[in-house]
Design a protein around this motif. Sequence first.
Motif, PDB file in Angstrom:
ATOM      1  N   VAL A  50       6.774   5.731  11.933  1.00  0.00           N
ATOM      2  CA  VAL A  50       6.739   6.821  10.967  1.00  0.00           C
ATOM      3  C   VAL A  50       7.912   6.709  10.006  1.00  0.00           C
ATOM      4  O   VAL A  50       8.895   6.018  10.288  1.00  0.00           O
ATOM      5  N   ARG A 104      10.089   9.547   7.187  1.00  0.00           N
ATOM      6  CA  ARG A 104      10.268  10.939   6.831  1.00  0.00           C
ATOM      7  C   ARG A 104       9.828  11.212   5.387  1.00  0.00           C
ATOM      8  O   ARG A 104      10.121  10.418   4.494  1.00  0.00           O
ATOM      9  N   ARG A 108       1.245  10.579  -4.171  1.00  0.00           N
ATOM     10  CA  ARG A 108       1.590   9.228  -4.634  1.00  0.00           C
ATOM     11  C   ARG A 108       2.838   8.690  -3.917  1.00  0.00           C
ATOM     12  O   ARG A 108       2.892   7.525  -3.525  1.00  0.00           O
ATOM     13  N   ASP A 109       3.855   9.548  -3.761  1.00  0.00           N
ATOM     14  CA  ASP A 109       5.046   9.133  -3.005  1.00  0.00           C
ATOM     15  C   ASP A 109       4.657   8.747  -1.584  1.00  0.00           C
ATOM     16  O   ASP A 109       5.134   7.747  -1.040  1.00  0.00           O
ATOM     17  N   GLY A 153       3.223   5.399  -1.302  1.00  0.00           N
ATOM     18  CA  GLY A 153       4.258   4.361  -1.380  1.00  0.00           C
ATOM     19  C   GLY A 153       5.027   4.228  -0.075  1.00  0.00           C
ATOM     20  O   GLY A 153       5.235   3.125   0.434  1.00  0.00           O
ATOM     21  N   ILE A 154       5.449   5.342   0.461  1.00  0.00           N
ATOM     22  CA  ILE A 154       6.177   5.320   1.731  1.00  0.00           C
ATOM     23  C   ILE A 154       5.270   4.796   2.838  1.00  0.00           C
ATOM     24  O   ILE A 154       5.681   3.989   3.677  1.00  0.00           O
ATOM     25  N   ASP A 172       5.094   0.987   2.971  1.00  0.00           N
ATOM     26  CA  ASP A 172       6.207   0.354   3.683  1.00  0.00           C
ATOM     27  C   ASP A 172       5.962   0.368   5.186  1.00  0.00           C
ATOM     28  O   ASP A 172       6.156  -0.642   5.868  1.00  0.00           O
TER      29      ASP A 172
END
Lengths: 289, 289, 289, 289
Positions: free
Chosen positions: D242, D244, D252-253, D256-257, D260
């Motif tokens: 996971v 945070r 959208r953020d 992106g996260i 990763d």
Amino acid sequence: MTTAPPDDAVPAYVLVLTCPDGPGIVHAVSGVLAGAGGNITESQQYGDPGTGRFHLRLQVEVALGREALAALVEPVADRFGMTWTLDVVGRPLRTLVLVSRAAHCLNDLLFRQRSGRLPVDVVGVVGNHPDLAPMAATYGVPFTHLPVERGRKAEAEAHLLDLARERDVELVVLARYMQVLSDDLCRALAGRAINIHHSFLPSFKGARPYAQAHDRGVKLIGATAHYVTADLDEGPIIEQDVQRVDHASTERDMVGIGQDVEAQVLARAVRWHAEHRVLLDGHRTVVFR
Amino acid sequence: MTTAPPDDAVPAYVLVLTCPDGPGIVHAVSGVLAGAGGNITESQQYGDPGTGRFHLRLQVEVALGREALAALVEPVADRFGMTWTLDVVGRPLRTLVLVSRAAHCLNDLLFRQRSGRLPVDVVGVVGNHPDLAPMAATYGVPFTHLPVERGRKAEAEAHLLDLARERDVELVVLARYMQVLSDDLCRALAGRAINIHHSFLPSFKGARPYAQAHDRGVKLIGATAHYVTADLDEGPIIEQDVQRVDHASTERDMVGIGQDVEAQVLARAVRWHAEHRVLLDGHRTVVFR
Amino acid sequence: MTTAPPDDAVPAYVLVLTCPDGPGIVHAVSGVLAGAGGNITESQQYGDPGTGRFHLRLQVEVALGREALAALVEPVADRFGMTWTLDVVGRPLRTLVLVSRAAHCLNDLLFRQRSGRLPVDVVGVVGNHPDLAPMAATYGVPFTHLPVERGRKAEAEAHLLDLARERDVELVVLARYMQVLSDDLCRALAGRAINIHHSFLPSFKGARPYAQAHDRGVKLIGATAHYVTADLDEGPIIEQDVQRVDHASTERDMVGIGQDVEAQVLARAVRWHAEHRVLLDGHRTVVFR
Amino acid sequence: MTTAPPDDAVPAYVLVLTCPDGPGIVHAVSGVLAGAGGNITESQQYGDPGTGRFHLRLQVEVALGREALAALVEPVADRFGMTWTLDVVGRPLRTLVLVSRAAHCLNDLLFRQRSGRLPVDVVGVVGNHPDLAPMAATYGVPFTHLPVERGRKAEAEAHLLDLARERDVELVVLARYMQVLSDDLCRALAGRAINIHHSFLPSFKGARPYAQAHDRGVKLIGATAHYVTADLDEGPIIEQDVQRVDHASTERDMVGIGQDVEAQVLARAVRWHAEHRVLLDGHRTVVFR
């Protein structure tokens, strides 16, 4: 990972050993255990190419007493030049906790013991200040106030060793004990004393590490649990962890966050030690989690 | 957190400022913006009681050109003695990346830029070795091989500064660039050069940090992104992170794990810098994430 | 991040507000505060494009009483249709903790309060079992045994509300309270009751989540702190976290690991709530950490 | 943890086996290896009390060819009813990667392979869209555009299986492949196809998980790597992690996260599988990290 004793009647043992690496070790050990009708339920090993040492931790269920099993292991141990211990799985280690004024680590250790999540039996708390006597009393643990007066440290340490001897102490935990132990005491407790260092070693040795950390503007606060050695802050590391801070964290905030990390890191180190999961490999540790 | 430009027609700006702390700053700044019909969409502030400095980062949507808005801000900035910048939200920063042979950080930066997740425009890659020229070519970025020969470092650095000037470089990223910069170059790039240090500073400065970490038996491997200063490894820290290792991790494993942490920590630091989220506060940073 | 009151004589207040988004809000609020000679020491804001709501949290030092300051804020609040609260920084919230048999969350909350790290004043512990009465007593907190008998739940809940009223309770914490609250009670406590859910919501709702997690073979164990709503397990999430487990973790191990996460997640949620850092934004939360 | 072949001339093998639990297994296996002059350098085991299955992974250095060693193991394997594999340590697995349009997982896998940090040999990339052909080309990997047209899925899947057969594919990785496989294909690839699920299973199954996560206001974003089974999203979990997020993170953020996390989780799962560290234990996995 569990610390619970097995449900059934067959006794369970944990065998931990270290010896020069070479072929045939696992086979020889498993042969002894198989010959006795044992069932190996956990097994972890590590051969360090750097030190040439081999490390093994086994849990085995076998219908034998500890002495009888030890007698079977002994000849193999001798053959391979092993350092070894054999213990009953889940047997709580008789533990002495040294404290000063900060309560967070002691509170955490005592609460975990009572919750059945830490296989230790805290047989005493020793403080160079009397502040934590009530907390020990709450948990029914005898508290000894042992002030360390200037020029009389040797006396205090002798007292401490007497106490440890009287109570058959197997493990000493320095739970934010703010005293430097003498080299002699460090040697006397070698391999059976765990300290929590209020920093992510090797950073920020010395006084007021959180002030240093704040001044340096670090983004993570850490703590390190390690075995006590005469070489201060250089003992073999058992566990480390960190938590995030930011520019708005004051030194006081960092102390609070650090206390959480310290308590958690120390609890893990003590549990792994008490479950015979930590072996010395030169000045490093092998941790069979 | 997004780096995307707003969908609608009203321009969005990011205003970042630092000044001596005192009453009325936020009100004065918000007054100028409100007077221009602006809508503040993000606002973060921090007053450091240690340095007495106040830091503010605002995003504002306002129907004005950058110059017109700057002209409105200027009198307030002068009144409070502010250091300030005003930029268009999401404008990519013209960036030069310095590398040696290790590819992981460059690969990560170029891939993120192309994915639209890093508001930079890499206008060149400079390597003291030619190894990463093909990777730069894949992304259509010009590569310059600039070997640093013994005794001719000043020459190479002059060349580097020329290149930076020619291409209007706003940010220099040392992506595992294995050269020590001269004090002069550090000063010339002050506040606009970011280095990734292959260690959890302040630990393990100097050569072969992973060998040091392995020898010390640490349980966590870290990396630190910081601004470049003449005082090597002591520049203001922007971001740090760690990953867990254990006794069985070889130095080679640690290098691999370290590469993952390095790439992630550097990418975060570069993104925050490019989004004007990092402010200097003495030798520490304020990071408005 | 600190919960300490300021050292000096000027009172410090925290102002929290929510209103429809639009231009001029920050300027209007900061104008009132600046006009009163106030110094804004913290400021965080968030405008949610989804709900169209604007959220602001300010800390301000100003030489006024709370009522006088509130009188100044009121006209602005009315103008923008704000929901708002104004409190003294660091004032402990009068808190009632509901428990069953599990001690870990209560122990953590009481210890943190006493250590000065949680700005709450636990004015009572209510248990549907008597097991935790001694722990409450240790901390000098009155304990009420309130069994919930089949068919008499309404009666028990009425008793609970009476108790909360008598003691001016501002916050109710369900610290592993194993009872489902009625819809009426949920509504009565809306926005001021926090529950810790023994799972990483939205996974594993319902009974024995660790057994479910073990059976599914998950690699992470989580916990979720959320506001209580009539729609069970669907209340606005305040905080979540996880810890790693593996194939060898038994259900019992997972329970133990889960307890650590639960205690930490709940403590963070309670602290943020008590510091007025959590705002409702539809069925989500804004957390100004 | 290293994937490097041993430096010296003695071949190193990894032996992985599963059988009904019972006494004498380790001793019998180690006996065969010791008899052949082998040196066991790694050993991990797990007996699952739930399924009654025993799992063992050994690395052994022994001066024998693979066939000769297998012939020695076979009688023991037969005696205990073992499912087993024997492979050369570090031998790269012939791997086919399935993609759609998202590049982050493919980029990560190919870069790690080339860096020597992932013991796979990507023998082909298959995309239902042509977008990632250039990236495959950069790494010198053949790309096949295999559109899945409505009503002609069976045809496309037959083509896929042919390709896998022709190239002796041992592992299929679904690196954000946005197609549901038929039950037949799932069965054909059972135990040798790994999918990355863009969520922390069992949460947020179905379409647009990040929109669901954003709407629910979660504080952590996760990803899950699992074996492909006919029961969609219910395959045995290999790894999860996971990161945070907070209230200000847009969908959208979160994407992106999430990318990763997906890339990192998938890379770990593929590495562990390729190093024969993942064993099936009912519908759960045993992962010998």
